[in-house]
Every structure is written in C-alpha cells, then in structure tokens.
Write a protein that holds these residues in place. Structure first.
Motif, PDB file in Angstrom:
ATOM      1  N   CYS A   1     196.973 -15.087  25.092  1.00  0.00           N
ATOM      2  CA  CYS A   1     196.558 -16.493  24.983  1.00  0.00           C
ATOM      3  C   CYS A   1     196.325 -16.840  23.508  1.00  0.00           C
ATOM      4  O   CYS A   1     195.417 -16.302  22.884  1.00  0.00           O
ATOM      5  CB  CYS A   1     195.285 -16.733  25.798  1.00  0.00           C
ATOM      6  SG  CYS A   1     194.660 -18.414  25.603  1.00  0.00           S
TER       7      CYS A   1
ATOM      8  N   CYS B   1     192.292 -24.716  26.278  1.00  0.00           N
ATOM      9  CA  CYS B   1     193.702 -24.415  26.581  1.00  0.00           C
ATOM     10  C   CYS B   1     194.641 -25.421  25.904  1.00  0.00           C
ATOM     11  O   CYS B   1     194.333 -26.608  25.805  1.00  0.00           O
ATOM     12  CB  CYS B   1     193.873 -24.476  28.102  1.00  0.00           C
ATOM     13  SG  CYS B   1     195.566 -24.285  28.648  1.00  0.00           S
TER      14      CYS B   1
ATOM     15  N   CYS C   1     200.308 -23.922  26.753  1.00  0.00           N
ATOM     16  CA  CYS C   1     201.555 -23.346  26.235  1.00  0.00           C
ATOM     17  C   CYS C   1     202.331 -22.598  27.306  1.00  0.00           C
ATOM     18  O   CYS C   1     203.544 -22.424  27.204  1.00  0.00           O
ATOM     19  CB  CYS C   1     201.247 -22.415  25.067  1.00  0.00           C
ATOM     20  SG  CYS C   1     200.253 -20.981  25.553  1.00  0.00           S
TER      21      CYS C   1
ATOM     22  N   CYS D   1     200.380 -17.452  29.280  1.00  0.00           N
ATOM     23  CA  CYS D   1     199.697 -16.619  30.284  1.00  0.00           C
ATOM     24  C   CYS D   1     200.575 -16.441  31.523  1.00  0.00           C
ATOM     25  O   CYS D   1     200.762 -15.323  32.010  1.00  0.00           O
ATOM     26  CB  CYS D   1     198.345 -17.218  30.653  1.00  0.00           C
ATOM     27  SG  CYS D   1     198.418 -18.955  31.067  1.00  0.00           S
TER      28      CYS D   1
END
Ligand code: SF4
Ligand code: SF4
Length: 201
Positions: free
Chosen positions: A60, A83, A86, A89
């Motif tokens: 991450c 967050c 992207c 994860c």
C-alpha cells in the motif's frame, strides 16, 4: 475572428446531443449514481477470502492499510480517509479476493474522519515452544491446500492441517522452552525451534 464559446460548432453539437440523449451528469445526491464498470471505489476486506498474510499492507503506497498482532489475533485495518484508490492491494492479494475495491465512492460522514475504516481479525498460530508467531491459521490452511500431497514434507503444517480437519490430535506440551527430544518434532514448531529439535534430537 474567434466565435464566442457558446457558438462554437463543437459546443452546439454537444448541446444538441444533450438535449436528445439527456445530460451527462447525474443528479447525485438526489438520485443514486451508478459508477462506470471499472470504477475504483473504497477497498473492502472480505473476511472469508482473506487469509491474513499481510501482503496488501506491504504494497500500500499510502499507508492506508495496517496490521497489528495482539495476543492470538492479527488485526488488519483499511483506512478510507488515507486510501488513494490505486488498487495495488487488490492486485497483489495472495488469494486475489481478500480485499476488493468496491464501487462505493461516498465517504461523507456525520461523524469523525477517524471512523472511516474497516477492521478484520484473524486467528494466529504460535510455536508450541517459544510462542513465536508462525502465521495466521487461515494462511496455513490455504498453503496446505495449495501444497496437496507435498504437505507431508512439512511436519508443522501437516500436523496443523490434520488437527484442523480433526484427523489428528496435537499432544499436550512438555513443560520446557526448547524442544530437545525426538518426539518434540511432532509439535507445531516455528523454523527456529524445528532446527533446534532436529539438531538436539
Ligand atoms: S487502494 Fe491503494 S491506497 Fe487504497 S488501500 Fe489499496 S493499496 Fe492502499
Ligand atoms: S489475503 Fe489478501 S487481503 Fe488478506 S492480508 Fe493477504 S493480501 Fe491482504
């Protein structure tokens, strides 16, 4: 001479299109908005599919994922206020389904920003002797199933898997910190204690 922007052919074309087909914009929040198919909304853990390996935490880039080992539990947390959506994860998840970016985009809250998170807990397996963490229980089961018959090359994994399937019973522990007898090998051991057990016995 440059035409005023409202009279430019491209703008007129778009205006006519919007009149016939309706506007591009949605009426959110008055009407629900349906995101497009590959929209990356807030990531969510799926407890049944996640094995607690922590690979997602490692990749991450925003530090939105965290992992904490407390007693016999591993706590995994995703913070939606940090967050950046992207998708790293999800792309690197061991099981490919443990964490998935949903289509949820509405992060508005009447509470505090700190409330924007999801946590899940996974049971940890510890070494029978030194109590060092070996791995989460679900991760060991996942690995055991992947290994198939090759599982029998790893005594700890085999014992753990068979005990979970109720095909073997883990014997009660001797009262000592390090394995010294040949029979000590038949416990769930971390790599360090297994080495000790093999050398000393
Ligand atoms: S989507 Fe990206 S930033 Fe968000 S939790 Fe996953 S890896 Fe971290
Ligand atoms: S299984 Fe997937 S979601 Fe669960 S900890 Fe591992 S990488 Fe993260």
């Amino acid at each position: 001479m440059k035409l005023p922007s409202l009279l430019q052919p491209r703008i007129i074309k778009e205006a006519i299109k919007a009149l016939i087909k309706g506007p591009y914009t949605s009426k959110f929040p008055f009407k629900p908005h349906t995101p497009f198919e590959r929209f990356r909304g807030k990531p969510e853990f799926h407890h049944e599919e996640c094995v607690g390996c922590g690979a997602c935490v490692q990749v991450c880039p925003a530090g939105a994922l965290s992992l904490e080992d407390k007693g016999d539990k591993r706590i995994l947390t995703v913070r939606w206020d940090t967050c950046i959506f992207c998708g790293n994860c999800q792309a690197n998840c061991l099981t490919e389904k443990g964490i998935i970016l949903s289509k949820e985009f509405d992060l508005a809250t009447t509470g505090k920003r700190e409330e924007l998170f999801q946590s899940i807990e996974k049971e940890l397996v510890r070494c029978s002797f030194c109590k060092e963490i070996i791995a989460p229980s679900d991760q060991l089961i996942w690995v055991a199933k992947k290994l198939g018959t090759m599982l029998f090359s790893n005594t700890s994994l085999m014992l753990f898997y068979l005990s979970k399937e109720k095909l073997a019973e883990i014997k009660s522990l001797p009262d000592k910190e390090l394995p010294t007898l040949r029979s000590d090998r038949f416990h769930i051991l971390c790599p360090k204690c297994r080495r000790e057990a093999v050398i000393k016995s």
